[in-house]
Design a protein around this motif. Structure first.
Motif, PDB file in Angstrom:
ATOM      1  N   VAL A  82      -6.677   6.596  -8.022  1.00  0.00           N
ATOM      2  CA  VAL A  82      -6.686   5.136  -7.938  1.00  0.00           C
ATOM      3  C   VAL A  82      -6.109   4.681  -6.604  1.00  0.00           C
ATOM      4  O   VAL A  82      -6.645   3.774  -5.934  1.00  0.00           O
ATOM      5  CB  VAL A  82      -5.891   4.536  -9.124  1.00  0.00           C
ATOM      6  CG1 VAL A  82      -5.715   3.036  -8.938  1.00  0.00           C
ATOM      7  CG2 VAL A  82      -6.599   4.829 -10.445  1.00  0.00           C
ATOM      8  N   VAL A  83      -5.009   5.321  -6.203  1.00  0.00           N
ATOM      9  CA  VAL A  83      -4.397   4.992  -4.902  1.00  0.00           C
ATOM     10  C   VAL A  83      -5.371   5.271  -3.770  1.00  0.00           C
ATOM     11  O   VAL A  83      -5.492   4.482  -2.810  1.00  0.00           O
ATOM     12  CB  VAL A  83      -3.094   5.786  -4.722  1.00  0.00           C
ATOM     13  CG1 VAL A  83      -2.553   5.625  -3.298  1.00  0.00           C
ATOM     14  CG2 VAL A  83      -2.047   5.347  -5.742  1.00  0.00           C
ATOM     15  N   LEU A 102     -16.679   1.954  -5.020  1.00  0.00           N
ATOM     16  CA  LEU A 102     -15.246   2.181  -5.203  1.00  0.00           C
ATOM     17  C   LEU A 102     -14.754   1.642  -6.545  1.00  0.00           C
ATOM     18  O   LEU A 102     -13.895   2.248  -7.206  1.00  0.00           O
ATOM     19  CB  LEU A 102     -14.473   1.516  -4.054  1.00  0.00           C
ATOM     20  CG  LEU A 102     -14.609   2.189  -2.685  1.00  0.00           C
ATOM     21  CD1 LEU A 102     -13.984   1.334  -1.609  1.00  0.00           C
ATOM     22  CD2 LEU A 102     -13.982   3.579  -2.706  1.00  0.00           C
ATOM     23  N   PHE A 103     -15.297   0.516  -6.988  1.00  0.00           N
ATOM     24  CA  PHE A 103     -14.922  -0.027  -8.297  1.00  0.00           C
ATOM     25  C   PHE A 103     -15.342   0.917  -9.423  1.00  0.00           C
ATOM     26  O   PHE A 103     -14.613   1.124 -10.394  1.00  0.00           O
ATOM     27  CB  PHE A 103     -15.555  -1.403  -8.482  1.00  0.00           C
ATOM     28  CG  PHE A 103     -15.245  -2.024  -9.815  1.00  0.00           C
ATOM     29  CD1 PHE A 103     -13.949  -2.447 -10.122  1.00  0.00           C
ATOM     30  CD2 PHE A 103     -16.236  -2.164 -10.789  1.00  0.00           C
ATOM     31  CE1 PHE A 103     -13.662  -2.999 -11.362  1.00  0.00           C
ATOM     32  CE2 PHE A 103     -15.948  -2.719 -12.017  1.00  0.00           C
ATOM     33  CZ  PHE A 103     -14.658  -3.141 -12.309  1.00  0.00           C
ATOM     34  N   ILE A 148      -8.947   3.411   0.462  1.00  0.00           N
ATOM     35  CA  ILE A 148     -10.268   3.354   1.109  1.00  0.00           C
ATOM     36  C   ILE A 148     -10.745   1.908   1.177  1.00  0.00           C
ATOM     37  O   ILE A 148     -11.324   1.460   2.180  1.00  0.00           O
ATOM     38  CB  ILE A 148     -11.260   4.249   0.354  1.00  0.00           C
ATOM     39  CG1 ILE A 148     -10.861   5.722   0.501  1.00  0.00           C
ATOM     40  CG2 ILE A 148     -12.688   4.033   0.860  1.00  0.00           C
ATOM     41  CD1 ILE A 148     -11.659   6.670  -0.374  1.00  0.00           C
ATOM     42  N   SER A 149     -10.497   1.164   0.088  1.00  0.00           N
ATOM     43  CA  SER A 149     -10.916  -0.244   0.073  1.00  0.00           C
ATOM     44  C   SER A 149     -10.229  -1.023   1.194  1.00  0.00           C
ATOM     45  O   SER A 149     -10.855  -1.855   1.879  1.00  0.00           O
ATOM     46  CB  SER A 149     -10.581  -0.868  -1.277  1.00  0.00           C
ATOM     47  OG  SER A 149     -11.242  -0.196  -2.310  1.00  0.00           O
ATOM     48  N   VAL A 150      -8.937  -0.764   1.384  1.00  0.00           N
ATOM     49  CA  VAL A 150      -8.193  -1.450   2.444  1.00  0.00           C
ATOM     50  C   VAL A 150      -8.751  -1.070   3.819  1.00  0.00           C
ATOM     51  O   VAL A 150      -8.962  -1.930   4.689  1.00  0.00           O
ATOM     52  CB  VAL A 150      -6.692  -1.110   2.328  1.00  0.00           C
ATOM     53  CG1 VAL A 150      -5.943  -1.640   3.560  1.00  0.00           C
ATOM     54  CG2 VAL A 150      -6.106  -1.691   1.054  1.00  0.00           C
ATOM     55  N   ILE A 151      -8.980   0.213   4.002  1.00  0.00           N
ATOM     56  CA  ILE A 151      -9.491   0.690   5.287  1.00  0.00           C
ATOM     57  C   ILE A 151     -10.838   0.061   5.591  1.00  0.00           C
ATOM     58  O   ILE A 151     -11.108  -0.429   6.707  1.00  0.00           O
ATOM     59  CB  ILE A 151      -9.581   2.224   5.292  1.00  0.00           C
ATOM     60  CG1 ILE A 151      -8.180   2.833   5.261  1.00  0.00           C
ATOM     61  CG2 ILE A 151     -10.359   2.728   6.502  1.00  0.00           C
ATOM     62  CD1 ILE A 151      -8.161   4.336   5.051  1.00  0.00           C
ATOM     63  N   PHE A 152     -11.726   0.036   4.618  1.00  0.00           N
ATOM     64  CA  PHE A 152     -13.067  -0.509   4.838  1.00  0.00           C
ATOM     65  C   PHE A 152     -13.005  -2.026   5.049  1.00  0.00           C
ATOM     66  O   PHE A 152     -13.789  -2.594   5.796  1.00  0.00           O
ATOM     67  CB  PHE A 152     -13.969  -0.152   3.660  1.00  0.00           C
ATOM     68  CG  PHE A 152     -14.700   1.149   3.831  1.00  0.00           C
ATOM     69  CD1 PHE A 152     -16.077   1.209   3.787  1.00  0.00           C
ATOM     70  CD2 PHE A 152     -14.003   2.328   4.072  1.00  0.00           C
ATOM     71  CE1 PHE A 152     -16.745   2.411   3.947  1.00  0.00           C
ATOM     72  CE2 PHE A 152     -14.659   3.530   4.237  1.00  0.00           C
ATOM     73  CZ  PHE A 152     -16.034   3.574   4.174  1.00  0.00           C
ATOM     74  N   LEU A 176      -1.101  11.922 -13.068  1.00  0.00           N
ATOM     75  CA  LEU A 176      -0.759  11.823 -11.646  1.00  0.00           C
ATOM     76  C   LEU A 176      -1.993  11.977 -10.779  1.00  0.00           C
ATOM     77  O   LEU A 176      -2.158  11.267  -9.764  1.00  0.00           O
ATOM     78  CB  LEU A 176       0.294  12.880 -11.292  1.00  0.00           C
ATOM     79  CG  LEU A 176       1.701  12.646 -11.861  1.00  0.00           C
ATOM     80  CD1 LEU A 176       2.617  13.823 -11.539  1.00  0.00           C
ATOM     81  CD2 LEU A 176       2.290  11.347 -11.310  1.00  0.00           C
ATOM     82  N   LEU A 177      -2.878  12.906 -11.184  1.00  0.00           N
ATOM     83  CA  LEU A 177      -4.123  13.072 -10.439  1.00  0.00           C
ATOM     84  C   LEU A 177      -4.970  11.804 -10.507  1.00  0.00           C
ATOM     85  O   LEU A 177      -5.562  11.373  -9.504  1.00  0.00           O
ATOM     86  CB  LEU A 177      -4.907  14.273 -10.984  1.00  0.00           C
ATOM     87  CG  LEU A 177      -4.337  15.659 -10.688  1.00  0.00           C
ATOM     88  CD1 LEU A 177      -5.197  16.735 -11.351  1.00  0.00           C
ATOM     89  CD2 LEU A 177      -4.247  15.908  -9.193  1.00  0.00           C
TER      90      LEU A 177
END
Length: 927
Positions: free
Chosen positions: A602-603, A634-635, A608-612, A596-597
């Protein structure tokens, strides 16, 4: 050739009615003429009377104790010879016989054996002493007997002088199988070796191991006890006591020793099973005394007395307990029973034994049926002379049939037939009506290979001269108030097992298990025996099997060890259990928590990728190194989170090889990109020209990332080639097998982690140097904190990983990976995301210009104050500052993109505001 002649003397055995000895023919008990004469030796009487304790003259005394069962064996021999003579087995040849009474004494038997050795057709019974008996023709061609092994041993040694065949139907001593010492001895019964082994199997089957033994102190008894002792020891059966009774009833100590033996039986309360190797008349005396003392045991009878009717009819015999015995396997003897029914028609002129029996029966006929035999046995020949006067001859038709012991009758008849078949084979091309046509030693050679067809079955001697026939296991059972001898099972010496005809007999056999005869209680499965002090291995304590040991049977001497690698056992275990396979499974609660962690990480990366991506052209994203660098970082974080899944579930070769390499390369890529960001920010805001020039030379983003990541790829590749990780079974836990990945090389693992640490340390240095940069650009402050988190996590990891074992060992590394990954991810991107989402007013170009302008003005003021202080100290310092300002002025004139705050000073005066704004724009564009 000199010949020494021995005259056979006549020994006095009685008075007139007892057949006084006038010549040597008088000692013959029963005889019949024939072309070929067979001798017989039987203990018709059980003892020889000795008036004096130590004989003075060499005179054989009268005998006493007429034995019905042995008398029946002589009749069986006569019956067999008559059947052969009346058949076509030996056409044109008749068999004769001479039967002698040994009185169970070796000396009496030797006298008869000497007569067997005397020369045929000699006017006097003379035995010639010669160097070569190859052509010697003795009085008889073969001998049937003797009854007891001790007698057979002595006679066989004498007959071996001329290699006269001797076939015994009753002598079972194991030593008689020795063909070197007894080359001419044969028997139609098994050796005592098989009997003692059968007894031991019976005792073991019924769970007994604490046994008493009583035997006669003669060769037969001693050899039987010795054979039984060997078999018992091999099967963990202990002999608690051993009593030897005198072989002869005339021994003055006989009754004293019987009393002592009974007393021993009474005292040994834990001994409930007694094995008896004795003659019938010895057993009779012993049992009468045991009945007086109320002894109740299980008695195991040898073949000598297991089917003795005269013992089974002792008054109160049932009080003795249970009697189990071994008797020789019998066949159909119905023809012999018919012979007995017509015996009263047989003339007794040439059969003194029959004559004596008729007189004894007449004397004892007035008694109860079961007392007749005791009366007959207790009559001496001298008493018979007095009691037989004025007695009418009485015949009881069924008395002899009632006293038959079928095993001995069968073996006696079989002994006669083996000799007859050997004569048949020898006389194919000879005229055997002439006794001198063949010698005994030639008959002996034929006897070794003879095959007898008796009762439609082929029978032959083995290489030891024995016949390996089976035994009947006999049970003395009270039926209708009388003790009957019944067959409970059959014992096959070849297979070594018991065969039951039906379930009822098997149940009767198993019921004997209810009686306990052990020195100690049985150790149950899961325990083992521990001998404490006693010389007997059967006396012991029961102790539990230790851990990882087991015992799966009762009374085991030791516990077996489980295979430590794949099996285990608790204390007091009767079996081993397969070790549980342990690994960090998907279903484990802790694994689920870690997953879960990782999933949350990953989420977070995707968020962050979406925000950037949505804020691609904002100053914050641009100030973070641009979208490309951010995506690469991020990758790499995504791959690090992904690598944790390879630490969970059952290890495989692929997982072991993939997880560390994926983590190491991903982390190296991440740190390399962060290193580029640190270099870029530090280069933009550096005031030291030398450091700035150095950073400009070093700042090659793509080569640095490729080089730093490529080195890690090379390290991991070499690791996988030369010392590749593999799946290992860890057996350190007693009840489980831990499946884990062995890293193959601790050194390679350390080099991989050390290389990441080196990159992180360089990042930490650069980040620390840029900790005072403008707030919107001050990633260095958070990167410093992120690197500190990384170092702390991995420093703690090393001792924890080294001291942890079990299925949660991979979880330790997962936790450290997650902590370090989360630390760097959060310190790198979360502050930017915070500005983008919650402080949008600061995420504008004008705000960034104002912040840089403010930072540049403050930096210039600080530099000016520092410069004035230096001017007040020395003129040389002023010159230095002036030179520095000139140098920086030249740099400005050269249109450098990396302006430093020092350019805002000209001899201590601040630059105009428009100049500071210009410099701020240039720094913003450079970043």
């Amino acid at each position: 050739m000199a010949v020494v002649r021995f005259l056979i003397p006549c020994f006095v055995i009685g008075t007139d009615i007892a057949f006084s000895c006038q010549n040597t023919d008088d000692i013959v008990g029963a005889s019949s003429p024939g072309d070929i004469v067979i001798g017989g030796l039987f203990a018709i009487h059980s003892e020889m009377l000795h008036p004096e304790e130590h004989p003075i003259k060499p005179v054989i005394q009268n005998c006493a104790g007429f034995e019905i069962q042995i008398f029946l064996q002589t009749l069986a021999m006569i019956h067999a010879i008559e059947m052969i003579n009346n058949s076509t087995l030996l056409p044109g040849v008749t068999l004769g016989y001479e039967i002698y009474d040994t009185c169970a004494e070796v000396t009496k038997a030797m006298a008869s054996a000497l007569r067997f050795l005397s020369k045929f057709n000699s006017s006097e019974d003379v035995v010639e002493l010669k160097c070569n008996y190859s052509d010697y023709i003795p009085r008889i061609k073969a001998v049937i007997g003797a009854t007891y092994s001790e007698v057979s041993m002595a006679v066989s040694r004498l007959l071996a002088l001329q290699l006269i065949p001797q076939v015994s139907p009753a002598s079972s001593a194991e030593i008689l199988s020795d063909k070197i010492r007894f080359p001419s001895f044969f028997r139609t019964i098994p050796s005592d070796f098989h009997q003692t082994r059968a007894m031991t199997h019976l005792i073991c089957e019924l769970g007994w191991n604490w046994i008493g033994v009583i035997a006669t102190d003669d060769d037969n008894g001693r050899f039987a006890v010795e054979s039984f002792g060997v078999q018992a020891m091999a099967n963990n059966v202990c002999i608690a006591f051993k009593e030897m009774l005198p072989a002869y009833l005339s021994d003055n100590t006989f009754h004293t020793k019987v009393d002592h033996a009974v007393e021993k039986i009474v005292k040994e309360t834990r001994v409930n099973v007694i094995v008896v190797f004795m003659r019938q008349f010895h057993v009779l005396k012993l049992f009468k005394k045991a009945i007086e003392r109320n002894v109740n045991k299980i008695w195991i009878a040898s073949d000598n007395w297991s089917s003795a009717v005269k013992i089974s009819t002792i008054p109160n015999i049932r009080q003795l307990g249970t009697i189990v015995g071994f008797g020789f396997k019998s066949r159909d003897i119905s023809t012999f029973q018919d012979f007995l029914r017509n015996l009263h028609e047989m003339p007794a002129d040439n059969n003194k034994f029959l004559h004596e029996y008729i007189m004894l029966l007449s004397v004892c006929a007035h008694l109860e049926y079961h007392d007749i035999q005791a009366c007959i046995s207790n009559q001496s020949q001298d008493d018979l002379l007095q009691n037989a006067e004025n007695k009418h001859q009485i015949w009881k038709d069924d008395f002899l049939n009632a006293n038959i012991e079928p095993g001995f009758i069968h073996s006696t008849i079989l002994a006669v037939y083996t000799i007859a078949y050997a004569i048949k084979g020898l006389c194919k091309n000879r005229n055997c009506k002439d006794p001198s046509d063949f010698t005994p030693w030639e008959l002996l050679e034929e006897l070794k290979n003879v095959t007898v067809i008796y009762d439609n079955k082929e029978i032959k001697f083995d290489s030891n001269g024995d016949m390996s026939t089976s035994y009947d296991v006999l049970l003395w059972k009270e039926i209708d108030g009388h003790m009957k001898i019944t067959t409970m099972a059959e014992y096959d010496p070849g297979k070594g097992g018991f065969i039951f005809e039906d379930e009822e007999k098997k149940k009767a056999f198993l019921d004997l298990k209810k009686v306990q005869s052990t020195c100690s209680q049985h150790c149950t499965p899961g325990q083992m025996k521990k001998v404490t002090g006693s010389p007997h291995t059967c006396c012991y304590e029961c102790v539990y099997c230790p851990e990882n040991h087991y015992s799966n049977q009762t009374d085991m001497d030791y516990c077996y060890q489980c295979d430590n690698k794949t099996y285990w056992a608790p204390v007091n275990s009767s079996t081993c259990y397969s070790k549980t396979i342990h690994f960090l499974a998907w279903t484990d609660w802790f694994a689920i928590f870690l997953l879960l962690l990782s999933a949350f990480g990953v989420v977070l990366v995707l968020s962050i990728s979406v925000i950037f991506t949505k804020n691609l052209n904002t100053p914050v994203v641009k100030a973070s190194g641009g979208l490309t660098v951010c995506y690469v970082i991020l990758f790499s974080h995504f791959l690090i989170f992904l690598s944790t899944t390879f630490f969970i579930d059952e290890p495989t070769e692929f997982k072991c090889k993939t997880r560390q390499a994926l983590f190491g390369i991903s982390f190296a890529l991440c740190i390399s990109c962060i290193l580029i960001k640190s270099l870029k920010i530090l280069l933009a805001f550096s005031f030291d020209p030398k450091l700035q020039n150095f950073l400009k030379c070093m700042y090659k983003p793509v080569p640095i990332v490729v080089t730093c990541t490529g080195i890690q790829v090379i390290i991991c590749t070499l690791w996988l080639i030369f010392r590749t990780p593999f799946v290992k079974q860890n057996f350190s836990i007693s009840r489980a097998i831990i499946l884990e990945c062995n890293e193959g090389s601790v050194l390679a693992f350390g080099i991989m982690l050390g290389y990441i640490a080196a990159l992180a340390f360089i990042c930490f240095i650069f980040a620390f140097k840029g900790r005072k940069l403008p707030e919107n650009y001050n990633e260095a402050k958070f990167l410093t904190f992120g690197m500190l988190i990384y170092f702390i996590a991995w420093i703690v990891f090393i001792p924890v990983y080294a001291t942890t074992f079990g299925k949660y060992l991979p979880a330790v590394e997962i936790i450290v990976v997650l902590i370090s990954n989360y630390g760097i991810l959060c310190c790198t991107f979360l502050p930017k995301c915070y500005i983008i989402i919650y402080k949008q007013e600061t995420n504008t170009k004008s705000a960034f210009l104002k912040m840089i302008y403010t930072y540049s003005s403050k930096s210039a003021s600080s530099a000016a104050v520092s410069q004035i202080s230096l001017d007040s100290k020395s003129s040389s310092s002023q010159a230095t500052v002036s030179d520095s300002c000139k140098s920086q002025k030249n740099s400005v004139n050269g249109n450098s993109h990396f302006q430093v705050p020092g350019q805002a000073l000209i001899k201590g005066k601040a630059l105009p505001k428009n100049t500071a704004r210009t410099m701020a724009r240039k720094r913003l564009s450079s970043i």
